[in-house]
Scaffold this active site. Structure first.
Site, PDB file in Angstrom:
ATOM      1  N   GLU A  27       0.852  -1.186   0.000  1.00 11.36           N
ATOM      2  CA  GLU A  27       0.000   0.000   0.000  1.00 11.36           C
ATOM      3  C   GLU A  27       0.892   1.241   0.000  1.00 11.36           C
ATOM      4  OE1 GLU A  27      -2.815   0.122   3.244  1.00 11.36           O
ATOM      5  OE2 GLU A  27      -3.739   1.941   2.486  1.00 11.36           O
ATOM      6  N   ASN A  72      -6.708   1.460   2.675  1.00  9.42           N
ATOM      7  CA  ASN A  72      -7.446   2.700   2.872  1.00  9.42           C
ATOM      8  C   ASN A  72      -7.006   3.777   1.882  1.00  9.42           C
ATOM      9  OD1 ASN A  72      -8.669   1.443   5.035  1.00  9.42           O
ATOM     10  ND2 ASN A  72      -7.327   2.328   6.569  1.00  9.42           N
ATOM     11  N   ASN A 172     -12.160  -1.092  -1.051  1.00 10.50           N
ATOM     12  CA  ASN A 172     -11.474  -1.596   0.140  1.00 10.50           C
ATOM     13  C   ASN A 172     -12.293  -1.295   1.391  1.00 10.50           C
ATOM     14  OD1 ASN A 172      -8.982  -2.511   1.669  1.00 10.50           O
ATOM     15  ND2 ASN A 172      -9.235  -0.447   2.508  1.00 10.50           N
ATOM     16  N   GLU A 173     -12.508  -2.302   2.211  1.00 11.89           N
ATOM     17  CA  GLU A 173     -13.141  -2.149   3.541  1.00 11.89           C
ATOM     18  C   GLU A 173     -14.276  -1.130   3.544  1.00 11.89           C
ATOM     19  OE1 GLU A 173     -10.104  -1.604   6.588  1.00 11.89           O
ATOM     20  OE2 GLU A 173      -9.469  -3.675   6.393  1.00 11.89           O
ATOM     21  N   GLU A 292      -6.285  -9.280   3.519  1.00  8.78           N
ATOM     22  CA  GLU A 292      -5.479  -8.580   4.530  1.00  8.78           C
ATOM     23  C   GLU A 292      -5.503  -9.434   5.775  1.00  8.78           C
ATOM     24  OE1 GLU A 292      -5.913  -4.372   5.396  1.00  8.78           O
ATOM     25  OE2 GLU A 292      -6.550  -3.985   3.330  1.00  8.78           O
ATOM     26  N   GLN A 353       1.570  -6.263   5.654  1.00 13.44           N
ATOM     27  CA  GLN A 353       1.908  -5.922   4.281  1.00 13.44           C
ATOM     28  C   GLN A 353       3.276  -6.540   3.981  1.00 13.44           C
ATOM     29  OE1 GLN A 353       1.068  -1.822   3.239  1.00 13.44           O
ATOM     30  NE2 GLN A 353      -0.883  -1.830   4.340  1.00 13.44           N
TER      31      GLN A 353
HETATM   32  O1  AHR Z   1      -2.994  -2.637   6.222  1.00 11.24           O
HETATM   33  C1  AHR Z   1      -3.293  -1.440   6.888  1.00 11.24           C
HETATM   34  C2  AHR Z   1      -4.745  -1.032   6.731  1.00 11.24           C
HETATM   35  O2  AHR Z   1      -5.553  -1.948   7.378  1.00 11.24           O
HETATM   36  C3  AHR Z   1      -5.294  -1.003   5.323  1.00 11.24           C
HETATM   37  O3  AHR Z   1      -5.020   0.176   4.654  1.00 11.24           O
HETATM   38  C4  AHR Z   1      -6.769  -1.134   5.544  1.00 11.24           C
HETATM   39  O4  AHR Z   1      -7.415  -1.742   4.467  1.00 11.24           O
HETATM   40  C5  AHR Z   1      -6.871  -1.923   6.841  1.00 11.24           C
HETATM   41  O5  AHR Z   1      -7.726  -1.322   7.740  1.00 11.24           O
END
Ligand code: AHR
Length: 503
Positions: A27, A72, A172-173, A292, A353
């Site tokens: 990210e 995010n 995403n989320e 994730e 990550q």
């Molecule tokens: O991986 C860190 C964050 O965790 C990501 O940006 C988000 O998708 C999740 O809340």
């Protein structure tokens, strides 16, 4: 502790292990990209500015698909900013992480880095602050060979061949109130369905991931999946799951049992998928993209690291740089066991990550790159969990936890690879005080002539690898493994992760 017993049966396969389960996630956040995989002035940097030492470690880690560019971050991202001549790209505010994004590394650069590490690109589109049209534009820019303004623009930007991205995340989320453009399940489901259909009008073979819950503990969990799938079921291939775990208030016992939560998460989502399938009378199978997952000391981030201030928008700040302990690595190894146990339905996963940001690989600007403790279970599972997951039963003692009640002390999964003749057993001992003697019943398998085991453990379960001491923790050969006639035994130290390979 009484002797524990493990039996596995290659005649009872659960599912083929999909290589995409060993995916990761990059990210635009903190020093993941800048001062992570990209550092032009570094002595190990190549002509593109990518660090060769990081590329080497990513190759050793064995990551398949890599999800990009967020997270995010993606919900505020304009993909057009990240292509074209670098000098002309605009710097933008990243509202998700309160930083400045220079756009120096974008789609072309990241894709060229992926070619060096041999991984597949998994792209996320912005369904937070943008919509179907922008997703379609990015798709056309990325995947159309030639003949339109967008495809020709890609070629003019230096890439004649399409990127041919197969896997796409529809946002995403979107269930999270922290997400830019957060929506209700109903609103998101409609937008995701519309976007999926439009993307499939371009290419019906694309593999699409719709957003599930960002944790099993979200208030909307379960209902979110049902409503979103009700809108999208026949138009998507995967629903995502996200889960992060941390040791809270010194409760190591609960933390070591985090995989119990992940098991329950997977079971519930599979049940919900199959419920919607039944209601719709569909033949289509939707699987899970656990895109994730990791240990993340989120509490520390919220209290200490989180950036604020209207005049404070740093470039590549040090964010989410957790130093992982032996216990964290054991949990990561256990979470991989959970993913493999449901190889029939978990077809893709991304360790969140990859570099510097809650990552198995750390770097120092101008200095070394090193392996965190969590590197080892991931790299070994990726290398050795091939073929299919097979039915595995473990009989062992249990212990009580505050978060999950009574849980088994051991957890394990077995993979059998007929092509190579290799069987791999991955097992954790969650006990904080006792070595477990594990007896492996080999009566269901062909005669075993060779067996080796490696274990990750330490007398200090909070030991970490650091810049100053980068090799403090590593794998050791477990020479307590004894191979007998139709049986093997091994000692598993307290708070340990072990892989046993039989051939
Ligand atoms: O991986 C860190 C964050 O965790 C990501 O940006 C988000 O998708 C999740 O809340």
């Amino acid at each position: 502790m009484a002797t524990a017993r493990l039996i596995f049966d290659p005649r009872l396969p659960i599912g083929a292990v999909n290589r995409r389960v060993f995916g990761s996630f990059v990210e635009h956040l903190g020093r993941s990209v800048y001062d992570g995989l990209y550092e032009p002035g570094h002595p190990a940097a190549d002509e593109r500015g990518f660090r060769g030492d990081v590329i080497e470690l990513v190759e050793q880690l064995g990551v398949s698909a890599i999800r990009y560019p967020g997270g995010n971050f993606v919900s505020g991202f304009r993909w057009e900013d990240s292509v074209g001549p670098v000098a002309e790209r605009p710097a933008r505010l990243d509202l998700a992480w309160h930083s400045t994004e220079s756009n120096e590394v974008g789609l072309h650069e990241f894709s060229s880095w992926l070619e060096s590490v041999g991984s597949e690109l998994m792209l996320a589109v912005n369904l937070g602050t943008r919509g179907t049209l922008e997703a379609l534009d990015l798709l056309e820019y990325s995947n159309l060979a030639q003949g339109t303004a967008l495809a020709d623009r890609r070629a003019a930007n230096g890439r004649r061949e399409p990127f041919d991205v197969r896997m796409w995340c529809l946002g995403n989320e979107m269930d999270g109130p922290w997400q830019l453009g957060h929506r209700s399940a109903d609103d998101y489901g409609k937008l995701a369905a519309q976007t999926a259909r439009a993307m499939r009008a371009f290419d019906p073979t694309l593999e699409l991931v719709v957003c599930g819950s960002s944790s099993r503990h979200m208030p909307t969990f379960g209902e979110w999946e049902r409503v979103v799938l009700n809108h999208t079921y026949d138009d998507v291939d995967y629903i995502s799951c996200h889960a992060y775990y941390e040791e809270k208030n010194g409760d190591l016992g609960s933390f070591l049992a985090s995989a119990v939560d992940m098991d329950a998460f997977i079971e519930s989502v599979v049940a919900t998928i199959d419920h919607v399938k039944a209601v719709k009378g569909s033949d289509h199978v939707v699987n899970i993209s656990f895109d994730e997952w990791n240990v993340w000391y989120n509490e520390r981030f919220e209290k200490v690291d989180k950036l604020t201030g209207a005049d404070n928008w740093p470039v590549a700040p040090r964010l989410l740089e957790d130093a992982y302990t032996v216990a964290d690595a054991v949990v990561v190894g256990n979470l991989l066991i959970s993913l493999l146990k449901r190889a029939d339905r978990v077809k893709s996963a991304s360790l969140a990550q990859l570099v510097n940001v809650i990552a198995p690989i750390m770097t120092e600007p101008g200095g070394i790159a090193w392996k965190q403790t969590t590197f080892f279970p991931f790299a070994l599972t990726s290398a050795l969990a091939t073929g299919s997951t097979v039915t595995t039963r473990v009989e062992c003692e249990r212990y009580d936890t505050a978060d999950y009640g009574s849980v088994p002390t051991l957890d394990a999964v077995t993979t059998v690879d007929e092509a190579t003749g290799r069987t791999s057993i991955f097992v954790v001992n969650r006990s904080q005080s006792e070595t477990a003697t594990l007896e492996l019943d080999l009566s269901c398998t062909a005669p075993v002539t060779d067996a080796v085991a490696q274990t990750l453990a330490d007398t200090d379960v909070h030991a970490v690898n650091t810049l100053e001491n980068p090799e403090r923790v590593g794998m050791v050969v477990n020479d307590t493994l004894v191979l007998g006639d139709g049986v093997a035994t091994i000692e598993l130290p307290p708070v340990s992760w072990t892989v046993i390979t039989l051939s």
